[in-house]
Write a protein that holds these residues in place. Sequence first.
Motif, PDB file in Angstrom:
ATOM      1  N   THR A 216       0.827  -1.209   0.000  1.00  0.00           N
ATOM      2  CA  THR A 216       0.000   0.000   0.000  1.00  0.00           C
ATOM      3  C   THR A 216       0.862   1.260   0.000  1.00  0.00           C
ATOM      4  O   THR A 216       0.627   2.189  -0.786  1.00  0.00           O
TER       5      THR A 216
ATOM      6  N   ASN B  72       2.659   1.593  -3.371  1.00  0.00           N
ATOM      7  CA  ASN B  72       1.720   1.941  -4.436  1.00  0.00           C
ATOM      8  C   ASN B  72       1.298   3.408  -4.353  1.00  0.00           C
ATOM      9  O   ASN B  72       1.156   4.085  -5.378  1.00  0.00           O
TER      10      ASN B  72
ATOM     11  N   LYS C 220       2.446   4.851  -8.316  1.00  0.00           N
ATOM     12  CA  LYS C 220       1.388   4.013  -8.876  1.00  0.00           C
ATOM     13  C   LYS C 220       1.703   3.519 -10.285  1.00  0.00           C
ATOM     14  O   LYS C 220       0.919   2.760 -10.855  1.00  0.00           O
TER      15      LYS C 220
ATOM     16  N   TYR D 106       2.392  -3.971  -9.152  1.00  0.00           N
ATOM     17  CA  TYR D 106       2.640  -4.542  -7.826  1.00  0.00           C
ATOM     18  C   TYR D 106       2.173  -5.991  -7.791  1.00  0.00           C
ATOM     19  O   TYR D 106       0.993  -6.281  -8.011  1.00  0.00           O
TER      20      TYR D 106
ATOM     21  N   LEU E 151      -6.669  -1.873  -3.556  1.00  0.00           N
ATOM     22  CA  LEU E 151      -5.335  -1.505  -4.032  1.00  0.00           C
ATOM     23  C   LEU E 151      -5.068  -2.171  -5.375  1.00  0.00           C
ATOM     24  O   LEU E 151      -5.364  -3.360  -5.565  1.00  0.00           O
ATOM     25  N   ASN E 152      -4.529  -1.433  -6.306  1.00  0.00           N
ATOM     26  CA  ASN E 152      -4.255  -1.967  -7.639  1.00  0.00           C
ATOM     27  C   ASN E 152      -3.011  -2.855  -7.585  1.00  0.00           C
ATOM     28  O   ASN E 152      -1.881  -2.390  -7.740  1.00  0.00           O
ATOM     29  N   MET E 153      -3.233  -4.148  -7.350  1.00  0.00           N
ATOM     30  CA  MET E 153      -2.129  -5.096  -7.265  1.00  0.00           C
ATOM     31  C   MET E 153      -2.631  -6.501  -7.582  1.00  0.00           C
ATOM     32  O   MET E 153      -3.834  -6.761  -7.575  1.00  0.00           O
TER      33      MET E 153
END
Length: 350
Positions: free
Chosen positions: A94, A97, A101, A105, A130-132
């Motif tokens: 987190t 990121n 960004k 990830y 979260l974008n992962m």
Amino acid sequence: MSYVRPKFRHPALPKNELGYTKSDYEGALSTLCAGCGHDSISAAIVQACYELAIEPHNVAKLSGIGCSSKTPAYFLGNSHGFNSVHGRMPSVATGANLANKDLLYLGVSGDGDTASIGMGQFTHVIRRNLNMVYIVMNNGCYGLTKGQDSATADQGSKNKSGNVNLFEDIDLASLALELGASFVAQSFSGDKSQLVPLIKAAIEHPGFAFINVISPCVTFNNNVGSTKSYDYVREHIEATSTIDFVPMAKEINTSYDEGSLQKVLMHDGSVLQLHKLAQEWDPFKKISAMNAIQNARAKHEILTGLIYINTETSDLHDLIQTSDRPLNKLPQKELCPGSKMLEEINADLR
């Protein structure tokens, strides 16, 4: 010396559109037990990143503690990496990121790292979307401490010592769905044809993408009576669909019947093709996905494939409206606008 990876590669090896061979996505030699399912997952990650032509230096690999958390050393050797404290990988992911960004990830965890000590962290990284890509290498035991049952060991399963697990297991796929994950999938380390497209689709998903991979422990949990053994998984697999991932701007070829094919358009124009196998299952409806998992559990089956996907989702940066530019690229003047702005902010809070 078997522990040294040979540097020679045949000059005619196929290359992706960046000019990289698959060896450019490899890491160090694995020190895991021979036959460990985790190594197959690492190989699937290598294959997925190679096929998507991802720049290795644009990837950040993160992990906690455990056999699974050692694996980032074994793939994408030219990527950024952070091996964190047991169960705390989501916090590190987190923070990283939020600072940058622009990176991809890729979080790797285990059933102990996620379902026990890291459960609270797992919960909040999902709700923040979260974008992962979050991959759990799930073997139902603690391989580093001689094979005790983990929280994902099925009730009634038997470990190598002959002890029967008395407790209800934590179903991570169901939990991820309940907590609001926008991409949920489940697979088996021995099914590369299914796992590679799932990883590719997860990479292209703009939000939290969770993949729970059953990955048998050949040393401590591959015995008769274990529900995480190779034999048991192969005998009880039930797939939701056959899967094909088609990158953007590539011709789409399919041998499926038109009436049974579902196409999921990803945000970048890529297409995830689903040839539906499971009955009464709709990957776009959360309740349908949850029912499919529970129906499979009731029949002692392991449901694999894409379980659920939300194609209209907002990741953490969209939710909190951060800068279009990564925070680590903003100059000091923009990051620290001065005392006057601070006074205005404080005034709004009074």
